[in-house]
Design a protein around this motif. Structure first.
Motif, PDB file in Angstrom:
ATOM      1  N   HIS A 175      -2.426  59.029  56.566  1.00 20.54           N
ATOM      2  CA  HIS A 175      -1.772  59.354  55.369  1.00 20.54           C
ATOM      3  C   HIS A 175      -2.203  59.577  54.367  1.00 20.54           C
ATOM      4  CE1 HIS A 175       0.545  56.120  51.949  1.00 20.54           C
ATOM      5  NE2 HIS A 175       1.859  56.929  52.856  1.00 20.54           N
ATOM      6  N   TRP A 235       8.268  54.339  54.653  1.00 14.10           N
ATOM      7  CA  TRP A 235       8.138  52.526  54.646  1.00 14.10           C
ATOM      8  C   TRP A 235       9.063  51.989  55.913  1.00 14.10           C
ATOM      9  CZ3 TRP A 235       5.006  50.842  51.832  1.00 14.10           C
ATOM     10  CH2 TRP A 235       4.498  50.764  50.711  1.00 14.10           C
ATOM     11  N   LEU A 276      11.155  62.263  46.353  1.00 15.56           N
ATOM     12  CA  LEU A 276      12.476  61.964  45.410  1.00 15.56           C
ATOM     13  C   LEU A 276      12.849  62.436  44.880  1.00 15.56           C
ATOM     14  CD1 LEU A 276      10.086  58.254  44.341  1.00 15.56           C
ATOM     15  CD2 LEU A 276      11.817  57.723  45.807  1.00 15.56           C
ATOM     16  N   ALA A 319       3.028  57.101  39.521  1.00 18.49           N
ATOM     17  CA  ALA A 319       4.127  56.356  39.991  1.00 18.49           C
ATOM     18  C   ALA A 319       5.168  57.289  40.059  1.00 18.49           C
ATOM     19  CB  ALA A 319       3.654  54.623  40.443  1.00 18.49           C
TER      20      ALA A 319
HETATM   21  O1  CP3 Z   1       1.671  66.790  50.162  1.00 16.47           O
HETATM   22  C1  CP3 Z   1       1.991  67.953  49.866  1.00 16.47           C
HETATM   23  O2  CP3 Z   1       1.096  68.078  49.196  1.00 16.47           O
HETATM   24  C2  CP3 Z   1       2.958  67.724  49.095  1.00 16.47           C
HETATM   25  C3  CP3 Z   1       3.855  66.840  48.113  1.00 16.47           C
HETATM   26  C4  CP3 Z   1       4.117  65.508  48.072  1.00 16.47           C
HETATM   27  C5  CP3 Z   1       4.246  64.718  47.049  1.00 16.47           C
HETATM   28  N1  CP3 Z   1       4.728  63.296  47.582  1.00 16.47           N
HETATM   29  C6  CP3 Z   1       3.508  64.914  46.272  1.00 16.47           C
HETATM   30  C7  CP3 Z   1       2.947  63.820  44.499  1.00 16.47           C
HETATM   31  C8  CP3 Z   1       4.221  65.436  49.483  1.00 16.47           C
HETATM   32  C9  CP3 Z   1       4.918  65.226  50.506  1.00 16.47           C
HETATM   33  C10 CP3 Z   1       5.428  63.914  48.596  1.00 16.47           C
HETATM   34  C11 CP3 Z   1       6.089  63.067  49.573  1.00 16.47           C
HETATM   35  C12 CP3 Z   1       5.450  61.427  48.817  1.00 16.47           C
HETATM   36  N2  CP3 Z   1       5.578  60.776  47.681  1.00 16.47           N
HETATM   37  C13 CP3 Z   1       5.997  60.210  50.163  1.00 16.47           C
HETATM   38  C14 CP3 Z   1       5.694  60.206  51.178  1.00 16.47           C
HETATM   39  C15 CP3 Z   1       4.228  60.568  51.574  1.00 16.47           C
HETATM   40  C16 CP3 Z   1       3.127  58.877  51.035  1.00 16.47           C
HETATM   41  O3  CP3 Z   1       2.416  58.828  51.098  1.00 16.47           O
HETATM   42  O4  CP3 Z   1       3.594  57.902  52.209  1.00 16.47           O
HETATM   43  C17 CP3 Z   1       6.344  58.864  49.113  1.00 16.47           C
HETATM   44  C18 CP3 Z   1       6.298  57.749  49.302  1.00 16.47           C
HETATM   45  C19 CP3 Z   1       5.924  59.857  47.903  1.00 16.47           C
HETATM   46  C20 CP3 Z   1       6.643  58.710  46.356  1.00 16.47           C
HETATM   47  C21 CP3 Z   1       5.211  59.154  45.312  1.00 16.47           C
HETATM   48  N3  CP3 Z   1       5.296  60.085  44.656  1.00 16.47           N
HETATM   49  C22 CP3 Z   1       4.607  58.100  44.731  1.00 16.47           C
HETATM   50  C23 CP3 Z   1       3.984  56.705  45.791  1.00 16.47           C
HETATM   51  C24 CP3 Z   1       3.796  58.906  44.170  1.00 16.47           C
HETATM   52  C25 CP3 Z   1       2.496  57.964  43.699  1.00 16.47           C
HETATM   53  C26 CP3 Z   1       1.150  58.214  44.050  1.00 16.47           C
HETATM   54  C27 CP3 Z   1      -0.200  57.601  43.386  1.00 16.47           C
HETATM   55  O5  CP3 Z   1      -1.165  58.417  44.051  1.00 16.47           O
HETATM   56  O6  CP3 Z   1       0.053  57.586  42.920  1.00 16.47           O
HETATM   57  C28 CP3 Z   1       3.790  59.626  43.569  1.00 16.47           C
HETATM   58  C29 CP3 Z   1       3.959  60.959  42.954  1.00 16.47           C
HETATM   59  C30 CP3 Z   1       2.962  62.182  43.692  1.00 16.47           C
HETATM   60  N4  CP3 Z   1       3.790  63.130  44.587  1.00 16.47           N
HETATM   61  C31 CP3 Z   1       1.821  62.921  42.695  1.00 16.47           C
HETATM   62  C32 CP3 Z   1       1.363  63.920  44.117  1.00 16.47           C
HETATM   63  C33 CP3 Z   1       0.219  64.937  44.070  1.00 16.47           C
HETATM   64  C34 CP3 Z   1       1.284  62.149  42.209  1.00 16.47           C
HETATM   65  C35 CP3 Z   1       1.392  62.294  40.767  1.00 16.47           C
HETATM   66  C36 CP3 Z   1       0.337  63.819  40.074  1.00 16.47           C
HETATM   67  O7  CP3 Z   1      -0.012  64.749  40.543  1.00 16.47           O
HETATM   68  O8  CP3 Z   1       0.663  63.105  39.089  1.00 16.47           O
END
Ligand code: CP3
Length: 344
Positions: free
Chosen positions: A320, A206, A77, A92
């Motif tokens: 996933h 999605w 994002l 999130a």
């Molecule tokens: O894979 C990796 O290690 C690289 C980094 C990466 C993150 N997000 C770090 C992250 C990648 C490739 C993503 C992709 C991502 N982000 C997707 C596609 C993959 C999937 O999960 O289906 C999506 C839908 C997102 C959107 C997103 N970002 C969500 C839904 C969340 C919350 C997740 C949760 O478990 O609550 C995030 C935050 C996020 N992105 C975190 C990380 C490490 C956690 C935030 C934190 O550390 O505070």
């Protein structure tokens, strides 16, 4: 040479000595060292924008587990910010000005990545030389439909009902949104390729909520357009992932990607029968298997490797992202089992 990396050879179905393995969300909260670095940065978004610390967390799972690829540390994002979307994470994602009307979509800008996400280029400029002798860096982006889901909804959702209402009631407007997101994503991935990523993954998390007709109308043409618009075709393999996308498997294989990423509900052998002549496959251990004991983890890894058999064309991964409660020692068991059982 770049094409010598194990994971690149597997993506191209060239000879391999064992199955390569990496894990979606491998740099993340299940690792105590990640949590410590994130605390130093302040919060998740600050970590994404701090090139030194983002490079540090990218390397942590490579050093700890001996994975076969690093993935750029960022989020799907973050590039939306430069289009005019206001974003925060708690953890999130929250979008503070969701797209609801034609004027919102008309106002979206098409930013230059150097202005929008300079930190991504800077992270890669640290990582790529640092890792050159070891593993390739995978770049990534969110696919346009998945980005649209968050941008319209204002965050995550179970049903994405606002997104579907917009797409079904105002298809012309939905296509305008998809065109803008497609243009941004193509530029963004080419920017990562220019900074040295050797593979890319397009996350269409999605797209699984759509039926095949709606997928054909709203998603497929844009994903194809992105893949066709990437630089260094044939050199930088493209992975295309959908969560819950079994109804789209044949279409996925026709997008122009080299690798189709499977979730854990898919059967690898069936997917191989259906599309294995066209593409390599990635996946697809149930992420929750990592909550079971090491013996179970090893057995489940073997089951998946047996479905592939000795042929090249498989990249091991979870179906996933890894969960934040997983014991890192269990991931180590998984990685070692892949290496042991797949040795040719
Ligand atoms: O894979 C990796 O290690 C690289 C980094 C990466 C993150 N997000 C770090 C992250 C990648 C490739 C993503 C992709 C991502 N982000 C997707 C596609 C993959 C999937 O999960 O289906 C999506 C839908 C997102 C959107 C997103 N970002 C969500 C839904 C969340 C919350 C997740 C949760 O478990 O609550 C995030 C935050 C996020 N992105 C975190 C990380 C490490 C956690 C935030 C934190 O550390 O505070």
């Amino acid at each position: 040479m770049d094409s010598d990396y194990l994971i690149i050879r597997a993506a191209k179905k060239q000879p391999i000595e064992r199955t390569p393995v990496w894990v979606m969300r491998q740099a993340g909260r299940y690792l105590p060292e990640y949590r410590a670095t994130r605390a130093k940065a302040g919060d998740f978004l600050a970590l994404c924008k701090n090139p030194d610390l983002a490079a540090e967390v990218t390397l942590q799972p490579i050093d700890r587990f001996g994975l076969d690829a690093a993935i750029l540390f960022s989020d799907i994002l973050t590039p939306l910010e430069g289009m005019g979307i206001k974003l925060s994470f708690n953890p999130a994602p929250v979008i503070h000005n969701p797209l609801r009307a034609a004027a919102d979509i008309a106002a979206l800008r098409l930013p230059d990545p150097d202005d929008n996400v300079p930190y991504v280029g800077q992270i890669l400029d640290i990582l790529v030389p640092e890792l050159r002798e070891r593993v390739p860096v995978i770049g990534f982006a969110g696919a346009p439909f998945t980005l649209a889901c968050y941008a319209v909804e204002g965050g995550g959702s179970k049903l994405f009902s606002k997104t579907k209402a917009l797409f079904f009631e105002q298809p012309a407007l939905a296509h305008q949104l998809m065109e803008k997101l497609t243009a941004m994503t193509t530029r963004y991935l080419n920017y990562q390729i220019a900074h040295g990523v050797k593979m890319v993954q397009l996350f269409d998390t999605w797209a699984g909520i759509l039926c095949p007709d709606d997928y054909q109308e709203f998603v497929f043409p844009y994903v194809r357009q992105i893949f066709a618009g990437l630089d260094q075709p044939g050199k930088v393999p493209k992975i295309y992932y959908i969560n819950g996308g079994h109804q789209h498997l044949s279409a996925m294989a026709n997008t122009g990607c080299e690798v189709v990423g499977l979730d854990w509900v898919a059967d690898l052998a069936q997917a191989k029968d259906l599309i294995g002549h066209k593409v390599a496959l990635q996946g697809n251990l149930d992420p929750n298997v990592l909550f079971a004991n090491p013996e179970v983890i090893r057995a489940k890894v073997k089951t998946i490797l047996d479905k592939q058999g000795p042929a090249s064309g498989h990249i091991f991964n979870l179906g996933h992202g890894i969960d934040k409660e997983v014991n890192p020692e269990h991931l180590k068991v998984m990685v070692e089992a892949v290496k042991e059982f797949s040795a040719r």
